[in-house]
Design an enzyme around this catalytic site. Structure first.
Site, mmCIF file in Angstrom:
data_model
loop_
_atom_site.group_PDB
_atom_site.id
_atom_site.type_symbol
_atom_site.label_atom_id
_atom_site.label_comp_id
_atom_site.label_asym_id
_atom_site.label_seq_id
_atom_site.Cartn_x
_atom_site.Cartn_y
_atom_site.Cartn_z
ATOM 1 C CG ASP A 27 -0.513 -0.141 2.545
ATOM 2 O OD1 ASP A 27 0.704 -0.360 2.722
ATOM 3 O OD2 ASP A 27 -1.325 -0.002 3.489
ATOM 4 N N GLY A 111 -3.195 -6.489 18.771
ATOM 5 C CA GLY A 111 -1.862 -7.048 18.512
ATOM 6 C C GLY A 111 -1.873 -8.285 17.641
ATOM 7 C CG LEU A 114 -6.938 -9.748 13.246
ATOM 8 C CD1 LEU A 114 -7.897 -10.518 14.142
ATOM 9 C CD2 LEU A 114 -7.014 -10.288 11.822
ATOM 10 C CB SER A 117 -4.574 0.819 15.877
ATOM 11 O OG SER A 117 -3.992 0.325 14.701
ATOM 12 C CG ASP A 161 -4.273 -1.631 8.294
ATOM 13 O OD1 ASP A 161 -4.234 -2.391 7.309
ATOM 14 O OD2 ASP A 161 -3.378 -1.583 9.150
HETATM 15 C C1 GLA Z 1 0.121 -2.681 8.463
HETATM 16 C C2 GLA Z 1 -0.131 -1.274 7.913
HETATM 17 C C3 GLA Z 1 -0.733 -1.309 6.517
HETATM 18 C C4 GLA Z 1 0.074 -2.220 5.586
HETATM 19 C C5 GLA Z 1 0.349 -3.559 6.258
HETATM 20 C C6 GLA Z 1 1.271 -4.415 5.441
HETATM 21 O O1 GLA Z 1 -1.099 -3.331 8.658
HETATM 22 O O2 GLA Z 1 -1.006 -0.572 8.775
HETATM 23 O O3 GLA Z 1 -0.812 0.001 5.987
HETATM 24 O O4 GLA Z 1 1.240 -1.594 5.156
HETATM 25 O O5 GLA Z 1 0.921 -3.409 7.544
HETATM 26 O O6 GLA Z 1 0.673 -4.756 4.243
#
Ligand code: GLA
Length: 376
Positions: A27, A111, A114, A117, A161
């Site tokens: 991302d 943690g 998933l 946050s 996320d």
């Molecule tokens: C975490 C970050 C995301 C992404 C993933 C790895 O979840 O919050 O933005 O970079 O790691 O794909």
């Protein structure tokens, strides 16, 4: 008159955690991701106050944190930062807020990778948007949550996320182009199979610092390519031959990081074709390939996650594919498991984890759910 009813009103917002099928660490490299919201969420009950006090309560931590609008700062406690971080972003953008009270709770395991946050940040944004009639669109909310995470958690995360938490749709995964922010809902028909999460129980303290290091390494690789090919602005624009020509001779570590990202973007497109063709076996193979890349090239796995994937491989009759999911250094693996075999496979995984690593393994079946909303 409106104001006084507004102050008495309690707004409850819900926003879920996420899984990501494939497209990891892509991302923030302007690539693609394929996440979905899950049926576990964070909840915020929000009420305006007439003064400038901010009173936050965590039902799960049984703690309260108090401050005032003029002192929205990072807290040592941790959990308040995800609420205050988005408030800070809105205040910086010039949004006029009053004091307020918030109660926070939820069932996204913290943690576990998933995105509990992002779930909290998005629930808070949905509540603030409703309470102050801000008329923010969801992509703007996702970007605000991302900026909050940069500023208050110190992790330079991508958009995936909060995007997944806000845009999720039952029965669908989302293919998001993180460069244009265009996305499509892809029906996820995996009749007879379940997405199963094995929570390693590992929360590595290196996770946030190493995450930021990976991001810098990718940027360093882009700079090496761009010195020769100015049309390349991110790893999304780079190809393997470019990396071999301009990065490999200079820095092998940076080369391996960038190689993983370029391959993962291509893999995601192929994985989407597999889904479209109903080829779950092909899709599962790509999950294993992603894990290989994350473990050996990108080096964000850990012994526990590698163990879980290796164990999964020993059950080809039950499992089509398995990989670590999310930022890495702990959290969960995601496995595509035959529905009828979920119970026996889970039991075998638990026994193996206990025997080899002396730890209890928590296992959840991930159900794909809808994105965040206001609860009426
Ligand atoms: C975490 C970050 C995301 C992404 C993933 C790895 O979840 O919050 O933005 O970079 O790691 O794909």
């Amino acid at each position: 008159m409106k104001e006084s009813t507004d102050h008495a009103k309690v707004i409850v917002a819900r926003s879920p955690g996420r899984i990501n099928l494939i497209g990891e660490h892509t991302d923030y490299n302007n690539g693609y991701v394929l996440p979905a919201a899950i049926d576990k969420a964070a909840y915020v009950a929000f009420k305006k106050r007439q003064d400038d006090k901010i009173i936050l309560t965590s039902r799960d931590f049984k703690e309260t944190h108090e401050t005032i609008l003029d002192k929205v700062e990072r807290s040592e406690k941790g959990w308040p930062n995800y609420l205050l971080g988005v408030v800070d972003q809105l205040l910086k953008a010039g949004v006029a807020l009053t004091g307020f009270e918030v109660e926070l709770w939820g069932d996204v395991p913290a943690g576990a990778g998933l995105s509990s946050s992002a779930a909290v940040e998005c629930a808070m944004l949905l509540a603030l948007n409703e309470a102050y009639h801000l008329d923010m669109d969801r992509m703007k909310m996702a970007q605000t949550a991302q900026s909050a995470e940069h500023a208050f958690a110190g992790v330079k995360v991508g958009i995936m996320d909060p995007f997944a938490s806000l845009f999720g749709k039952e029965g669908h995964v989302m293919r998001l182009d993180c460069r244009s922010l265009d996305f499509v809902y892809v029906p996820f028909h995996t009749e007879g199979y379940k997405l199963v999460l094995c929570d390693s129980g590992v929360h590595h303290s290196l996770a946030s610092s190493e995450y930021n290091v990976r991001r810098q390494q990718c940027e360093a690789g882009v700079a090496m390519v761009a010195a020769h090919r100015p049309e390349v602005h991110s790893l999304r624009d780079a190809t393997l031959p470019m990396l071999e020509a301009y990065v490999a001779p200079k820095d092998d570590l940076v080369f391996r990081r960038c190689k993983y990202v370029v391959e993962e973007n291509a893999r995601l497109i192929e994985a989407c074709n597999n889904l479209e063709d109903g080829d779950l076996i092909g899709f599962g193979k790509r999950l294993y390939q992603t894990h290989e890349g994350l473990s050996h090239l990108y080096e964000v796995s850990c012994p526990e996650l590698d163990f879980l994937v290796e164990e999964a491989r020993k059950h080809p009759e039950a499992v089509l594919g398995s990989r670590m999911m999310g930022g890495g250094f702990g959290g969960c693996t995601l496995s595509l498991v035959k529905e009828g075999a979920v119970e026996s496979w889970s039991a075998a995984m638990k026994v193996a984890y206990q025997k080899d690593l002396g730890k209890e393994l928590k296992i959840y079946v991930a159900n794909i759910g809808n994105g965040g909303n206001i609860q009426h």
